[in-house]
Design an enzyme around this catalytic site. Structure first.
Site, PDB file in Angstrom:
ATOM      1  N   GLN A 101       0.874  -1.274   0.082  1.00 38.83           N
ATOM      2  CA  GLN A 101       0.001  -0.099   0.084  1.00 38.83           C
ATOM      3  C   GLN A 101       0.847   1.072   0.118  1.00 38.83           C
ATOM      4  O   GLN A 101       0.360   2.506  -0.318  1.00 38.83           O
ATOM      5  CB  GLN A 101      -0.740  -0.047   1.406  1.00 38.83           C
ATOM      6  CG  GLN A 101      -1.815  -1.060   1.287  1.00 38.83           C
ATOM      7  CD  GLN A 101      -2.545  -1.307   2.677  1.00 38.83           C
ATOM      8  OE1 GLN A 101      -3.758  -0.803   2.955  1.00 38.83           O
ATOM      9  NE2 GLN A 101      -2.079  -1.750   3.677  1.00 38.83           N
ATOM     10  N   VAL A 103       3.703   4.011  -1.082  1.00 35.73           N
ATOM     11  CA  VAL A 103       4.010   4.861  -2.257  1.00 35.73           C
ATOM     12  C   VAL A 103       5.366   5.314  -2.514  1.00 35.73           C
ATOM     13  O   VAL A 103       5.661   5.949  -3.400  1.00 35.73           O
ATOM     14  CB  VAL A 103       2.815   5.925  -2.629  1.00 35.73           C
ATOM     15  CG1 VAL A 103       1.486   5.401  -2.629  1.00 35.73           C
ATOM     16  CG2 VAL A 103       3.142   6.770  -1.335  1.00 35.73           C
ATOM     17  N   HIS A 119      -1.368   1.336  -4.239  1.00 35.31           N
ATOM     18  CA  HIS A 119      -1.782   2.843  -4.199  1.00 35.31           C
ATOM     19  C   HIS A 119      -1.026   3.681  -4.958  1.00 35.31           C
ATOM     20  O   HIS A 119      -0.675   4.855  -4.788  1.00 35.31           O
ATOM     21  CB  HIS A 119      -1.690   3.215  -2.850  1.00 35.31           C
ATOM     22  CG  HIS A 119      -2.790   2.638  -1.934  1.00 35.31           C
ATOM     23  ND1 HIS A 119      -2.820   2.466  -0.674  1.00 35.31           N
ATOM     24  CD2 HIS A 119      -4.000   1.818  -2.215  1.00 35.31           C
ATOM     25  CE1 HIS A 119      -3.897   1.666  -0.051  1.00 35.31           C
ATOM     26  NE2 HIS A 119      -4.536   1.422  -1.157  1.00 35.31           N
ATOM     27  N   CYS A 130      -5.279  14.137 -19.017  1.00 30.90           N
ATOM     28  CA  CYS A 130      -5.012  13.093 -19.821  1.00 30.90           C
ATOM     29  C   CYS A 130      -4.396  11.802 -19.314  1.00 30.90           C
ATOM     30  O   CYS A 130      -4.342  10.998 -19.896  1.00 30.90           O
ATOM     31  CB  CYS A 130      -4.197  13.600 -20.990  1.00 30.90           C
ATOM     32  SG  CYS A 130      -2.432  13.898 -20.442  1.00 30.90           S
TER      33      CYS A 130
HETATM   34  N1  APR Z   1       6.730  -2.327  12.604  1.00 29.84           N
HETATM   35  C1  APR Z   1       5.555  -2.900  12.451  1.00 29.84           C
HETATM   36  N2  APR Z   1       4.390  -2.033  12.319  1.00 29.84           N
HETATM   37  C2  APR Z   1       4.558  -0.784  12.523  1.00 29.84           C
HETATM   38  C3  APR Z   1       5.570  -0.046  12.852  1.00 29.84           C
HETATM   39  C4  APR Z   1       6.612  -0.917  12.642  1.00 29.84           C
HETATM   40  N3  APR Z   1       7.715  -0.346  12.980  1.00 29.84           N
HETATM   41  N4  APR Z   1       5.317   1.374  12.917  1.00 29.84           N
HETATM   42  C5  APR Z   1       3.902   1.360  12.595  1.00 29.84           C
HETATM   43  N5  APR Z   1       3.442   0.115  12.727  1.00 29.84           N
HETATM   44  C6  APR Z   1       2.087  -0.178  12.300  1.00 29.84           C
HETATM   45  C7  APR Z   1       0.950   0.558  13.185  1.00 29.84           C
HETATM   46  O1  APR Z   1       0.730  -0.131  14.221  1.00 29.84           O
HETATM   47  C8  APR Z   1      -0.218   0.750  12.258  1.00 29.84           C
HETATM   48  O2  APR Z   1      -1.015  -0.743  12.490  1.00 29.84           O
HETATM   49  O3  APR Z   1       1.893  -0.076  11.134  1.00 29.84           O
HETATM   50  C9  APR Z   1       0.478   0.337  10.860  1.00 29.84           C
HETATM   51  C10 APR Z   1       0.205   1.634   9.858  1.00 29.84           C
HETATM   52  O4  APR Z   1      -1.087   1.773   9.789  1.00 29.84           O
HETATM   53  P1  APR Z   1      -1.636   3.234   8.792  1.00 29.84           P
HETATM   54  O5  APR Z   1      -0.712   4.285   9.349  1.00 29.84           O
HETATM   55  O6  APR Z   1      -3.107   3.032   8.837  1.00 29.84           O
HETATM   56  O7  APR Z   1      -0.783   2.775   7.470  1.00 29.84           O
HETATM   57  P2  APR Z   1      -1.507   1.853   6.370  1.00 29.84           P
HETATM   58  O8  APR Z   1      -2.126   0.560   6.991  1.00 29.84           O
HETATM   59  O9  APR Z   1      -0.409   1.627   5.471  1.00 29.84           O
HETATM   60  O10 APR Z   1      -2.634   2.713   5.708  1.00 29.84           O
HETATM   61  C11 APR Z   1      -3.132   2.117   4.476  1.00 29.84           C
HETATM   62  O11 APR Z   1      -4.644   4.127   4.303  1.00 29.84           O
HETATM   63  O12 APR Z   1      -4.177   6.226   4.248  1.00 29.84           O
HETATM   64  C12 APR Z   1      -4.195   5.421   3.489  1.00 29.84           C
HETATM   65  O13 APR Z   1      -3.634   5.129   1.302  1.00 29.84           O
HETATM   66  C13 APR Z   1      -3.119   5.178   2.449  1.00 29.84           C
HETATM   67  O14 APR Z   1      -1.954   3.430   2.088  1.00 29.84           O
HETATM   68  C14 APR Z   1      -2.222   4.003   2.899  1.00 29.84           C
HETATM   69  C15 APR Z   1      -3.587   3.026   3.484  1.00 29.84           C
END
Ligand code: APR
Length: 249
Positions: A101, A103, A119, A130
């Protein structure tokens, strides 16, 4: 970390393994996750308020600058040990599919091949009108750069809230989830669809679900294994346990 013996034994025989990563995998490279609070100039905005077509049309320069700063940051940080461990998995498992997910392009820089970018990728830029990709653009011009072909505004080649995911990427990801024996969900909060449903699609087909996260998520109670901690520590340890002779971890 001590891994369950049964998990290691099963992984050593595994052929088809699929991994889905989220922002948590890049956190140890110094990139903020989406649920981390924004800082500096961007503290007053939520990603949901910037990462939409409406926000871009309302204020193209604000959204362009937010991505330009994140692009520059993604260029300066380095892949971490978790990225490199996933690249090793790609070399070791007979059929390994990496879906992200993220980028930031860090998986590719760590050596992962055929990464499925659900994403998009912040390092790529395309025309809002375009859709043609832009080869070059003025990064910090006073105005948002325009498409050399049609004159439309340029935008980052990422999927914004409310936009459809790239169809081929999603279809390939669903197929990889449905046909794998092991599905890893790593560093993702599992809050955003359709990525969040991939683990359940895998589970419904009998795959073993392994979650790696700092904290529980909506998937945790359905996972067969929940490895709690930093992906940048757990993934290399897991790879070293599976392949002690590996020199690239
Ligand atoms: N190791 C493992 N897990 C971690 C670490 C780490 N060092 N640091 C943070 N996390 C976990 C957090 O506990 C959380 O569950 O990573 C997760 C990050 O979650 P989000 O910030 O929600 O990111 P993500 O799940 O990738 O979001 C998905 O949402 O905002 C949209 O398009 C955007 O791709 C993104 C999508």
């Amino acid at each position: 970390m001590q891994f369950p013996t049964e998990l290691i034994a099963r992984l050593q025989k595994a052929e088809r393994v699929t991994a889905l990563t989220g922002a948590g995998v890049s956190q140890e490279s110094g990139l903020r996750t989406f649920r981390d609070s924004q800082t500096g100039l961007w503290a007053q905005y939520r990603p949901e308020d910037l990462a939409t077509p409406e926000a871009f049309l309302r204020n193209p320069k604000l959204v362009w600058d937010w991505y330009a700063e994140r692009r520059q940051r993604a260029d300066t940080v380095q892949p971490n040990a978790g990225h490199y461990a996933l690249a090793e998995m790609g070399r070791r498992f007979p059929k390994f599919t990496l879906i992200t997910q993220n980028v930031d392009g860090l998986h590719q820089r760590a050596g992962s091949k055929d990464v499925i970018e659900l994403h998009g990728n912040i390092l790529r830029v395309k025309c809002f009108d375009c859709g043609r990709p832009a080869e070059t653009w003025a990064e910090s011009a006073p105005e948002v750069p325009r498409c050399a072909v049609c004159g439309g505004l340029l935008r980052p080649d990422v999927v914004w809230f409310g936009e459809a995911l790239p169809r081929l990427a999603l279809e390939t990801a669903v197929e990889a989830a449905r046909t794998c024996q092991f599905f890893f969900s790593i560093g993702t909060s599992g809050l955003v669809q359709p990525a969040a449903s991939l683990a359940f699609a895998a589970r419904n087909r009998g795959a073993v679900i392994v979650e790696i996260n700092l904290e529980p998520t909506p998937l945790t109670e359905r996972a067969d294994y929940f490895l709690q901690g930093k992906s940048g520590e757990i993934l290399p340890e897991l790879a070293r346990t599976l392949w002690p002779e590996s020199k690239r971890l």
